[in-house]
Design an enzyme around this catalytic site. Structure first.
Site, PDB file in Angstrom:
ATOM      1  N   LYS A  78      66.852  51.482  -3.498  1.00  0.00           N
ATOM      2  CA  LYS A  78      67.395  50.864  -2.285  1.00  0.00           C
ATOM      3  C   LYS A  78      66.218  50.309  -1.495  1.00  0.00           C
ATOM      4  O   LYS A  78      65.183  50.971  -1.383  1.00  0.00           O
ATOM      5  CB  LYS A  78      68.147  51.922  -1.478  1.00  0.00           C
ATOM      6  CG  LYS A  78      68.772  51.415  -0.193  1.00  0.00           C
ATOM      7  CD  LYS A  78      69.557  52.519   0.519  1.00  0.00           C
ATOM      8  CE  LYS A  78      70.269  52.013   1.757  1.00  0.00           C
ATOM      9  NZ  LYS A  78      71.074  53.071   2.416  1.00  0.00           N
ATOM     10  N   SER A 153      75.915  52.018   3.285  1.00  0.00           N
ATOM     11  CA  SER A 153      74.968  50.926   3.277  1.00  0.00           C
ATOM     12  C   SER A 153      74.238  50.768   1.943  1.00  0.00           C
ATOM     13  O   SER A 153      73.632  49.737   1.701  1.00  0.00           O
ATOM     14  CB  SER A 153      73.911  51.143   4.377  1.00  0.00           C
ATOM     15  OG  SER A 153      73.174  52.333   4.108  1.00  0.00           O
ATOM     16  N   SER A 177      76.328  56.878   3.516  1.00  0.00           N
ATOM     17  CA  SER A 177      75.910  55.695   2.747  1.00  0.00           C
ATOM     18  C   SER A 177      75.573  55.910   1.279  1.00  0.00           C
ATOM     19  O   SER A 177      75.281  54.947   0.577  1.00  0.00           O
ATOM     20  CB  SER A 177      74.724  55.029   3.429  1.00  0.00           C
ATOM     21  OG  SER A 177      75.185  54.287   4.525  1.00  0.00           O
TER      22      SER A 177
HETATM   23  N1  GLN Z   1      78.517  53.740   7.920  1.00  0.00           N
HETATM   24  C1  GLN Z   1      77.619  54.545   8.687  1.00  0.00           C
HETATM   25  C2  GLN Z   1      76.892  53.676   9.691  1.00  0.00           C
HETATM   26  O1  GLN Z   1      77.164  52.525   9.731  1.00  0.00           O
HETATM   27  C3  GLN Z   1      76.681  55.289   7.806  1.00  0.00           C
HETATM   28  C4  GLN Z   1      75.489  54.508   7.392  1.00  0.00           C
HETATM   29  C5  GLN Z   1      74.517  55.312   6.573  1.00  0.00           C
HETATM   30  O2  GLN Z   1      74.843  56.404   6.091  1.00  0.00           O
HETATM   31  N2  GLN Z   1      73.317  54.790   6.435  1.00  0.00           N
HETATM   32  O3  GLN Z   1      76.062  54.139  10.406  1.00  0.00           O
END
Ligand code: GLN
Length: 497
Positions: A78, A153, A177
Site C-alpha cells: 500500500k 482505504s 481499511s
Molecule cells: N473508512 C474509515 C475512514 O475513512 C477507515 C479508514 C482506515 O481504516 N484507514 O476513516
C-alpha cells in the site's frame, strides 16, 4: 499447466522450494500482467528492474540452500508505507514526487524474509476513506464488477489480490481499511492488535488507531505474511514488547477436545446483537448466517452477546481520527515534504496555497473537523467525551470476552457500492464503517474472511474479532473454516485464465 498467478503465497512458496518454478519466472509473469490490467487502477508505480533483481537474489539464496516460506514471493505495498528507491504518495498530490530515504519497518522486514516488491498500490488519500475514491490518482475498480468500488482505504491492495495481480499485499487499518476492502473484494485480511506491527515509516493518519496487516487469499497466506511483518520495533514508541510470533504455527494448533470433523469444538463464538440490525442487507445477513452455520458444524457454539455502544463508535471515531489527523498532517507545510505552491508572496501564503493545492476535499474536511474538536472550548465537549466513550467501548468488549472466545458478525452493512454512489455524502460513507470501528477503537485484532456472495453477486466477508494478541485464534478459526469451504478460492470471472 497452472497459470503462475493462480498460486497463493503458501502454494507459491512450496513450488519455489520444490524448484518447479523460479522467482524470476513468477515475477516476470506478474509484471507482464500489469499492463493488461491497467483499467483496475491499482498500481501507483511498478518497479520492473528492482523486482527482477530481488527475484534473482532470492533464487540465488535458494540455490545456496536458504529456505523460508516467503523467499522469492512477489508482493506489493500500500502506498502509505515509505520505500527507499520507490516514490511514496499516500494517495495524495501533497506527496507527489516524494522519495523516502528509508524503508518502513514492515517493508524492511518483508524484504528481509525474501519477498519481491513489484510496486506500490493505490489507496485513499492518507488512508481516509472506504471506497478508494478519495485517491488523488484516480479510483480503483472492483475486479468482481468494474462499476463498483473495491472498498478502502486499502482498495488497491484488495483489488490487486482479488485480480491475482499479486499473491498478497500490505495494507493498513485505522477504522476498517484492511477488513472492509477484503470483504468487498472477496479476499482475506487481518488487522492485528494495535502495536503488533511497527508504525515506523507508515505515513500517520490517526496514530492511536493505525495498524498494518496483510491482505491475501487465505488465512494461511495472511499468517505467513504477518509472522514476517510483526514484532517489536524500538523505533515505534507504541510497538508491543512481545517476543516474535509464528502465526502459521498458531493457526495450525489443535484445540483440546477437537476432532478431525470438528476442529473448532469448544470454541464459543459471540454474536453481538447490535451487529445484526434490521437494516443489514439481506444478502449480507444470509451469507454471514451461512458462515456461522458452518462454524457450528465445525464444532463451535454460538452465543448471544451485546456491544451496546456500537452505534456510538461512529461519532467517537469521527472525532478522534480527525483530531489526530489534523495534528499529524500539520507536517505537510511545503517546507519538509513533497508539494510546494509555485507562487506566493510570504511564508503564510506559501503554507496556505501549498495545503489548498496539495490536499483533497476529504482530507481538508477532516483537518477542519479535527482542528475544531481540539480547539479551546470544544475540546471538553467533543474530544474528551469521545475519549471517555472509547474506553467504555473497549470495556464492553472485555465483558463480551467473558462469555465467548471470538466475536463474529458482518464486516460491513452492504456489499461494495457503485462508484460515485456516496460521492457527495461523506456521512453515508462514515455510517458504513459501523461494524469495523468498534474493534479499531478498542485496539483489538479483527479479520475479514470470505463468506459467500450477497446483493448483485458481490462478495461478503465474515468479520472475526479477538481479544488482545489473540490473532492466532482468529487465524485458527478462519483456517478451519477455509479448510471446509471454498469461498476464498473463488475468483472474479476471467482472472484465472
Ligand atoms: N473508512 C474509515 C475512514 O475513512 C477507515 C479508514 C482506515 O481504516 N484507514 O476513516
Amino acid at each position: 499447466m497452472t497459470a503462475l498467478h493462480q498460486w497463493g503465497v503458501a502454494e507459491l512458496g512450496r513450488e519455489l522450494a520444490a524448484g518447479t518454478v523460479s522467482s524470476v519466472e513468477v515475477t516476470k509473469h506478474l509484471l507482464a500482467r500489469v499492463a493488461s490490467h491497467e483499467q483496475l487502477g491499482v498500481w501507483l508505480c511498478t518497479d520492473r528492474d528492482g523486482a527482477l533483481a530481488q527475484a534473482a537474489a532470492a533464487d540465488a539464496r535458494r540455490a545456496r540452500g536458504d529456505s523460508g516460506a516467503l523467499l522469492g514471493v512477489p508482493i506489493a505495498h500500500k502506498d502509505i508505507f515509505v520505500t527507499r528507491g520507490l516514490p511514496t504518495t499516500a494517495g495524495s498530490k501533497m506527496l507527489d514526487g516524494y522519495m523516502s530515504p528509508f524503508d518502513a519497518t514492515v517493508v524492511a522486514r518483508l524484504a528481509q524474509a525474501g519477498t519481491v516488491t513489484l510496486g506500490k498500490l493505490n489507496c485513499d488519500e492518507f488512508a481516509m476513506g472506504s471506497s478508494n475514491e478519495n485517491s488523488a490518482f484516480g479510483p480503483v475498480r472492483n475486479p468482481w464488477d468494474m462499476a463498483r468500488v473495491p472498498g478502502g482505504s486499502s482498495g488497491g491492495s484488495a483489488a490487486a489480490v482479488a485480480a491475482r495481480l499479486v499473491p498478497a499485499a500490505t495494507g493498513t487499518d485505522t477504522g476498517g481499511s484492511i477488513r472492509q476492502p477484503a470483504s468487498f473484494s472477496g479476499i482475506t485480511g487481518i488487522k492485528p492488535t494495535y502495536g503488533v506491527c511497527s508504525r515506523y515509516g507508515m505515513i500517520a493518519f490517526a496514530s492511536s488507531l493505525d495498524q498494518a496487516g496483510p491482505l491475501a487469499r487465505s488465512a494461511e497466506d495472511c499468517a505467513l505474511l504477518l509472522s514476517a511483518m510483526s514484532g517489536f520495533d524500538e523505533r515505534d514508541a507504541t510497538s508491543a514488547q512481545r517476543p516474535a510470533q509464528d502465526f502459521d504455527a498458531a493457526m495450525r494448533h489443535t484445540r483440546p477436545g477437537a476432532t478431525a470433523a470438528q476442529p473448532l469444538k469448544g470454541l464459543r463464538v459471540g454474536l453481538p446483537r447490535e451487529f445484526f440490525p434490521a437494516a443489514l442487507a439481506g444478502g449480507v445477513n444470509a451469507a454471514v448466517r451461512g458462515a456461522l452455520a458452518e462454524f457450528e458444524r465445525l464444532g463451535a457454539t454460538l452465543v448471544d452477546v451485546s456491544l451496546p455502544r456500537t452505534e456510538l463508535s461512529i461519532p467517537v471515531y469521527y472525532i478522534i481520527a480527525p483530531a489526530e489527523a489534523s495534528s499529524n498532517l500539520s507536517r505537510f507545510d511545503g517546507v519538509r515534504f513533497g508539494h510546494r505552491a509555485s507562487q506566493y508572496t510570504d511564508l503564510l501564503e506559501m503554507y496556505k496555497k501549498t495545503r489548498a493545492e496539495g490536499f483533497g476535499a476529504e482530507v481538508k474536511r477532516r483537518i477542519m473537523i479535527g482542528t475544531y474538536v481540539l480547539s479551546h472550548g470544544y475540546y471538553d465537549a467533543y474530544y474528551l467525551q469521545a475519549q471517555k466513550l472509547r474506553r467504555m467501548i473497549a470495556d464492553d468488549f472485555q465483558r463480551c470476552f467473558t462469555q465467548c472466545d471470538v466475536i463474529a458478525g458482518p464486516v460491513a452493512p452492504t456489499v461494495a457500492w457503485k462508484l460515485g454512489d456516496k460521492g457527495d455524502d461523506p456521512v453515508a460513507a462514515y455510517l458504513a464503517d459501523i461494524f469495523t470501528l468498534p474493534a479499531s477503537l478498542a485496539g483489538l485484532p479483527g479479520m475479514s474472511v470470505p463468506a459467500g456472495f450477497g446483493e448483485a453477486g458481490m462478495p461478503v466477508g465474515l468479520q472475526l474479532i479477538g481479544n488482545y494478541f489473540e490473532e492466532g485464534a482468529l487465524l485458527h478459526a478462519a483456517h478451519a473454516f477455509q479448510q471446509a469451504t471454498d469461498w476464498h478460492v473463488r475468483a472474479p470471472a476471467g482472472v484465472l485464465e
